[in-house]
Design an enzyme around this catalytic site. Structure first.
Site, PDB file in Angstrom:
ATOM      1  N   GLY A 158       0.787  -1.234   0.000  1.00  0.00           N
ATOM      2  CA  GLY A 158       0.000   0.000   0.000  1.00  0.00           C
ATOM      3  C   GLY A 158       0.812   1.273   0.000  1.00  0.00           C
ATOM      4  O   GLY A 158       0.266   2.354   0.185  1.00  0.00           O
ATOM      5  N   GLU A 177       4.647  -6.367   1.285  1.00  0.00           N
ATOM      6  CA  GLU A 177       4.114  -6.713  -0.038  1.00  0.00           C
ATOM      7  C   GLU A 177       3.838  -5.497  -0.903  1.00  0.00           C
ATOM      8  O   GLU A 177       2.684  -5.167  -1.163  1.00  0.00           O
ATOM      9  CB  GLU A 177       2.794  -7.470   0.136  1.00  0.00           C
ATOM     10  CG  GLU A 177       2.821  -8.548   1.160  1.00  0.00           C
ATOM     11  CD  GLU A 177       1.449  -9.180   1.366  1.00  0.00           C
ATOM     12  OE1 GLU A 177       0.475  -8.476   1.663  1.00  0.00           O
ATOM     13  OE2 GLU A 177       1.370 -10.395   1.207  1.00  0.00           O
ATOM     14  N   PRO A 178       4.867  -4.797  -1.354  1.00  0.00           N
ATOM     15  CA  PRO A 178       4.614  -3.653  -2.227  1.00  0.00           C
ATOM     16  C   PRO A 178       4.196  -4.103  -3.628  1.00  0.00           C
ATOM     17  O   PRO A 178       4.741  -5.071  -4.157  1.00  0.00           O
ATOM     18  CB  PRO A 178       5.978  -2.956  -2.276  1.00  0.00           C
ATOM     19  CG  PRO A 178       6.976  -4.041  -2.013  1.00  0.00           C
ATOM     20  CD  PRO A 178       6.299  -5.035  -1.105  1.00  0.00           C
ATOM     21  N   GLY A 179       3.233  -3.423  -4.204  1.00  0.00           N
ATOM     22  CA  GLY A 179       2.827  -3.693  -5.580  1.00  0.00           C
ATOM     23  C   GLY A 179       3.016  -2.436  -6.407  1.00  0.00           C
ATOM     24  O   GLY A 179       3.989  -2.272  -7.141  1.00  0.00           O
ATOM     25  N   ARG A 180       2.093  -1.487  -6.196  1.00  0.00           N
ATOM     26  CA  ARG A 180       2.121  -0.212  -6.918  1.00  0.00           C
ATOM     27  C   ARG A 180       3.492   0.477  -6.840  1.00  0.00           C
ATOM     28  O   ARG A 180       3.979   0.999  -7.833  1.00  0.00           O
ATOM     29  CB  ARG A 180       1.061   0.703  -6.286  1.00  0.00           C
ATOM     30  CG  ARG A 180       0.858   2.033  -6.959  1.00  0.00           C
ATOM     31  CD  ARG A 180      -0.026   2.945  -6.086  1.00  0.00           C
ATOM     32  NE  ARG A 180      -1.189   2.256  -5.556  1.00  0.00           N
ATOM     33  CZ  ARG A 180      -2.347   2.127  -6.196  1.00  0.00           C
ATOM     34  NH1 ARG A 180      -2.508   2.677  -7.376  1.00  0.00           N
ATOM     35  NH2 ARG A 180      -3.347   1.465  -5.644  1.00  0.00           N
ATOM     36  N   ARG A 189      -8.570   3.076 -14.542  1.00  0.00           N
ATOM     37  CA  ARG A 189      -8.553   3.701 -13.214  1.00  0.00           C
ATOM     38  C   ARG A 189      -9.266   5.054 -13.139  1.00  0.00           C
ATOM     39  O   ARG A 189      -9.978   5.312 -12.174  1.00  0.00           O
ATOM     40  CB  ARG A 189      -7.119   3.812 -12.684  1.00  0.00           C
ATOM     41  CG  ARG A 189      -6.469   2.421 -12.458  1.00  0.00           C
ATOM     42  CD  ARG A 189      -5.100   2.507 -11.794  1.00  0.00           C
ATOM     43  NE  ARG A 189      -5.192   2.923 -10.412  1.00  0.00           N
ATOM     44  CZ  ARG A 189      -4.877   4.118  -9.969  1.00  0.00           C
ATOM     45  NH1 ARG A 189      -4.387   5.032 -10.793  1.00  0.00           N
ATOM     46  NH2 ARG A 189      -5.019   4.414  -8.697  1.00  0.00           N
ATOM     47  N   CYS A 194     -17.089   3.428 -26.067  1.00  0.00           N
ATOM     48  CA  CYS A 194     -18.453   3.941 -26.072  1.00  0.00           C
ATOM     49  C   CYS A 194     -18.978   4.067 -24.658  1.00  0.00           C
ATOM     50  O   CYS A 194     -19.832   3.292 -24.224  1.00  0.00           O
ATOM     51  CB  CYS A 194     -19.337   3.032 -26.905  1.00  0.00           C
ATOM     52  SG  CYS A 194     -18.795   3.014 -28.600  1.00  0.00           S
ATOM     53  N   GLU A 195     -18.431   5.019 -23.934  1.00  0.00           N
ATOM     54  CA  GLU A 195     -18.774   5.313 -22.547  1.00  0.00           C
ATOM     55  C   GLU A 195     -18.409   6.761 -22.326  1.00  0.00           C
ATOM     56  O   GLU A 195     -17.249   7.134 -22.538  1.00  0.00           O
ATOM     57  CB  GLU A 195     -17.867   4.514 -21.594  1.00  0.00           C
ATOM     58  CG  GLU A 195     -18.262   3.115 -21.244  1.00  0.00           C
ATOM     59  CD  GLU A 195     -19.442   3.023 -20.316  1.00  0.00           C
ATOM     60  OE1 GLU A 195     -19.659   3.962 -19.517  1.00  0.00           O
ATOM     61  OE2 GLU A 195     -20.161   2.025 -20.394  1.00  0.00           O
ATOM     62  N   TYR A 239      -1.656  -1.545 -12.123  1.00  0.00           N
ATOM     63  CA  TYR A 239      -3.115  -1.610 -12.272  1.00  0.00           C
ATOM     64  C   TYR A 239      -3.596  -0.969 -13.573  1.00  0.00           C
ATOM     65  O   TYR A 239      -4.669  -0.384 -13.618  1.00  0.00           O
ATOM     66  CB  TYR A 239      -3.805  -0.983 -11.040  1.00  0.00           C
ATOM     67  CG  TYR A 239      -3.338  -1.595  -9.740  1.00  0.00           C
ATOM     68  CD1 TYR A 239      -3.662  -2.915  -9.419  1.00  0.00           C
ATOM     69  CD2 TYR A 239      -2.527  -0.893  -8.851  1.00  0.00           C
ATOM     70  CE1 TYR A 239      -3.209  -3.500  -8.250  1.00  0.00           C
ATOM     71  CE2 TYR A 239      -2.064  -1.467  -7.677  1.00  0.00           C
ATOM     72  CZ  TYR A 239      -2.410  -2.776  -7.383  1.00  0.00           C
ATOM     73  OH  TYR A 239      -1.951  -3.354  -6.224  1.00  0.00           O
TER      74      TYR A 239
END
Ligand SMILES: *Cc1c(COP(=O)(O)O)cnc(C)c1O
Length: 446
Positions: free
Chosen positions: A248, A290-293, A330, A361-362, A390
């Protein structure tokens, strides 16, 4: 745009990453294109590992592969001496295919299927992070069938929730994840595990949130987890070998994001656990994080080609690019903000404020609202920074748009690590039932 890692503006006035001209990358590999700065990924890995090395504690830094999971990334994680978190059979398969050492794989998730547990047991992974009672009994039963003992941690919710600048301490968290400490579930889980023959409880895990900028949340979580460990030791006579404090750690997406250096986060965690365990006369166990980002986020840049415009006088100018929510959901999912620049005119002065729209198409398919750029033309290459985490991991085929390629750049060399999807990939799993084939034939005959 903030220049992360090896990014710079070269003599041609182009954005350059890892010694590669971004305009050349766009020409060679097409757009949209995810470009990953390999040196920066490795630097982030080393920042975490080195900070722990100097602490003198036993540790594991496990990369949360959900942030960006490809076989080449698994190779880097292995080479940097880290462990790897997976949360599905697909991530596990990716790691195993990449030759990642199974004993350094940790399996997370709140609903591991029997098939996933068996697959992980057969691969002999290092550790399961058990989320609930159903899983605990299923793991014990499946490990029993295979006559093995599964190493495990319990995911516990310490009643601390952190997001960016604040953390909140709550009595009982309303969360789908883990065993609550406050209501006694975590304690009962430990009691239960001690009765089971085919699991070996190493310790506990907590993960308090994402994109966190301050150390207070980690310190609060460490305090609660250590108090829990002490209670368990005193009352149940079990000493934990491992405490996992999750991931995190925040990164800088836009101005105003103020992450701390990695060494500050690790330093704060290390000193809290030393202090807290010290208070209970408890030998400090292995500390896992546990780093991800924070490993891959700022290493990623997405290159797009600018296409059409819509200028609504007095309101806004929309500039559309050849990707969007399919490669970066995101902003649409949670108003995530990004910075960008024109990679082919990186030295030009900004002249207008525009908003960058995707091609899906959004109406919600927007990448950046109100960004200052030089006067934009069709064919310009827009670079969006900090897309390493992500983005590829969350990409979709909405509108049957093909997922982009990923290249790793380093010292002037660019290597494709994920190929752009082909039209065959798009229809590859489609099946036309025979009866529909016949309908087509009969129409043609008529
Ligand atoms: C998502 C997650 C991480 C990684 O979070 P980042 O914000 O990417 O660092 C680590 N541990 C667990 C259990 C997670 O769910």
């Amino acid at each position: 745009m903030y220049m992360h890692g090896t990014s710079k503006i070269n003599d041609k006035g182009h954005l350059e990453i890892g010694g590669c001209d971004a305009v050349d990358l766009a020409k060679t590999f097409g757009t949209p294109l995810y470009v990953m700065d390999e040196a920066l990924i490795r630097r982030r890995c080393r920042e975490f590992v080195d900070a722990f090395r100097t602490s003198g504690l036993k540790f594991e830094v496990a990369y949360a592969s959900k942030a960006f999971c490809t076989m080449a990334m698994c190779r880097i994680v292995e080479e940097e001496g880290m462990s790897l978190d997976v949360v599905s059979d697909g991530e596990l398969h990716t790691a195993l295919q990449a030759g990642f050492p199974a004993e350094r794989i940790h399996f997370h998730g709140n609903n591991k299927t029997p098939h996933e547990i068996e697959m992980a047991l057969d691969a002999k992974i290092g550790c399961f992070v058990v989320d609930n009672f159903v899983e605990l009994h299923m793991l014990n039963a499946l490990a029993g069938e295979k006559r093995v003992k599964a190493k495990m941690l319990f995911r516990i919710t310490p009643g601390v929730e952190a997001h960016t600048h604040e953390f909140i301490s709550t009595g009982q968290i309303d969360s789908k994840f883990g065993f609550d400490m406050g209501n006694g579930a975590a304690y009962r889980a430990v009691e239960e595990a001690l009765k089971l023959e085919h699991v070996e409880l190493l310790g506990v895990h907590s993960h308090i949130g994402s994109q966190i900028f301050e150390v207070a949340g980690f310190q609060a979580a460490a305090e609660k987890v250590v108090a829990f460990a002490a209670k368990v030791r005193d009352e149940l006579n079990v000493t934990f070998k491992v405490i996992n404090l999750g991931g995190g750690f925040g990164i800088r997406y836009v101005e105003g994001d103020t992450p701390l250096p990695v060494s500050d986060y690790v330093g704060a965690i290390v000193s809290s656990v030393k202090t807290e365990f010290g208070r209970f006369g408890y030998p400090v166990p292995e500390i896992w994080i546990e780093p991800g980002r924070s490993i891959v986020g700022d290493a990623g840049t997405t290159l797009y080609t600018v296409g059409t415009f819509k200028d609504i006088p007095g309101v806004r100018k929309y500039v559309s690019v050849d990707g969007g929510m399919t490669d970066n959901p995101r902003p649409a999912l949670y108003q995530a903000q990004y910075e960008g620049m024109l990679a082919n005119r990186a030295g030009d002065a900004n002249e207008e404020v525009v908003s960058i729209a995707g091609k899906c198409c959004e109406s919600g398919d927007m990448l950046i609202w109100d960004i200052e750029l030089p006067r934009v033309s069709s064919g310009d290459i827009l670079a969006v920074a900090c897309t390493g985490a992500y983005n590829y991991a969350m990409a979709s085929n909405y509108n049957r748009i093909r997922r982009p390629a990923v290249v790793f750049v380093k010292d002037g060399q660019a290597d494709v690590v994920v190929k752009r999807e082909s039209y065959d990939d798009i229809v590859g799993n489609d099946v036309i039932p025979d009866r529909m084939k016949q309908v087509v034939k009969s129409v043609q005959q008529a």
